[in-house]
Design a protein around this motif. Structure first.
Motif, PDB file in Angstrom:
ATOM      1  N   VAL A   1      -3.909  -3.841  -3.556  1.00  0.00           N
ATOM      2  CA  VAL A   1      -4.216  -3.704  -4.978  1.00  0.00           C
ATOM      3  C   VAL A   1      -5.604  -4.303  -5.178  1.00  0.00           C
ATOM      4  O   VAL A   1      -5.869  -5.427  -4.760  1.00  0.00           O
ATOM      5  CB  VAL A   1      -3.184  -4.459  -5.850  1.00  0.00           C
ATOM      6  CG1 VAL A   1      -3.541  -4.337  -7.323  1.00  0.00           C
ATOM      7  CG2 VAL A   1      -1.779  -3.947  -5.589  1.00  0.00           C
TER       8      VAL A   1
ATOM      9  N   LEU B   1      -4.616   0.996  -6.616  1.00  0.00           N
ATOM     10  CA  LEU B   1      -3.652   0.702  -5.563  1.00  0.00           C
ATOM     11  C   LEU B   1      -3.839   1.773  -4.500  1.00  0.00           C
ATOM     12  O   LEU B   1      -3.954   2.953  -4.830  1.00  0.00           O
ATOM     13  CB  LEU B   1      -2.224   0.745  -6.118  1.00  0.00           C
ATOM     14  CG  LEU B   1      -1.144   0.494  -5.088  1.00  0.00           C
ATOM     15  CD1 LEU B   1      -0.310  -0.704  -5.490  1.00  0.00           C
ATOM     16  CD2 LEU B   1      -0.249   1.705  -4.950  1.00  0.00           C
TER      17      LEU B   1
ATOM     18  N   ASN C   1      -0.316  -6.039  -1.076  1.00  0.00           N
ATOM     19  CA  ASN C   1       0.931  -5.847  -1.809  1.00  0.00           C
ATOM     20  C   ASN C   1       2.123  -5.696  -0.865  1.00  0.00           C
ATOM     21  O   ASN C   1       3.180  -6.228  -1.124  1.00  0.00           O
ATOM     22  CB  ASN C   1       0.787  -4.597  -2.685  1.00  0.00           C
ATOM     23  CG  ASN C   1       1.625  -4.648  -3.917  1.00  0.00           C
ATOM     24  OD1 ASN C   1       1.784  -5.695  -4.520  1.00  0.00           O
ATOM     25  ND2 ASN C   1       2.157  -3.508  -4.307  1.00  0.00           N
ATOM     26  N   ASP C   2       1.907  -4.973   0.244  1.00  0.00           N
ATOM     27  CA  ASP C   2       2.998  -4.699   1.169  1.00  0.00           C
ATOM     28  C   ASP C   2       2.444  -4.050   2.430  1.00  0.00           C
ATOM     29  O   ASP C   2       1.292  -3.627   2.471  1.00  0.00           O
ATOM     30  CB  ASP C   2       4.012  -3.747   0.522  1.00  0.00           C
ATOM     31  CG  ASP C   2       5.411  -3.868   1.108  1.00  0.00           C
ATOM     32  OD1 ASP C   2       5.619  -4.649   2.065  1.00  0.00           O
ATOM     33  OD2 ASP C   2       6.313  -3.174   0.607  1.00  0.00           O
TER      34      ASP C   2
END
Length: 147
Positions: A71, A82, A116-117
């Motif tokens: 992000v 994103l 974020n992941d």
């Protein structure tokens, strides 16, 4: 009978003590596995901001690819975009520089890049959550990179 019980408990204790160092070594080996992700530079490139990331695979196994969901936050901490970045293949112990252009973004307006992941992790014995846990983010510039 009391001797037999105490002997069995003692034997069970010795077995457990014998496995404790092995369990600690496994935990340490997992902790030593890492993927260093350094935000190395951010430079204007036409109408875009070009981000340069230096990535090092220290997983103990080759990494075929990893998708990192990031992000983009501006200098006020507001989310701007994103996206998913792909590391590409990395041999164990190998470093690689990857560059990504953020279209219509002024580099000086960036404040932070939030990891974020991990959406994908293609390495033997690794899952996306394991790769996320192995990430070691850092930044050489004023823009922060973090989890």
């Amino acid at each position: 009978m009391p001797f037999e019980k105490s002997f069995l408990f003692g034997l069970a204790g010795l077995i457990m003590l014998g496995t404790a160092p092995a369990m600690a070594n496994d935990a340490q080996a997992q902790a030593d596995k890492s993927i260093a992700l350094e935000l190395n530079n951010a430079q204007p490139s036409g109408e875009a901001c070009r981000l340069s990331f230096l990535i090092r695979n220290d997983l103990g196994t080759p990494l075929a690819d990893m998708g990192i969901e990031i992000v983009i936050l501006d200098d006020k901490g507001l989310a701007q975009d994103l996206m998913v970045l792909s590391t590409g293949a990395l041999s164990d112990g190998k470093r690689r520089l990857r560059q990504f252009d953020l279209p219509n973004v002024d580099c000086s307006a960036l404040g932070e890049i939030l990891i974020n992941d991990v959406s994908d992790c293609q390495a033997v014995g690794m899952t996306a959550p394991a790769c996320l846990a192995a990430l070691r983010p850092s930044s050489k510039i004023a823009i922060k990179l973090g989890l």
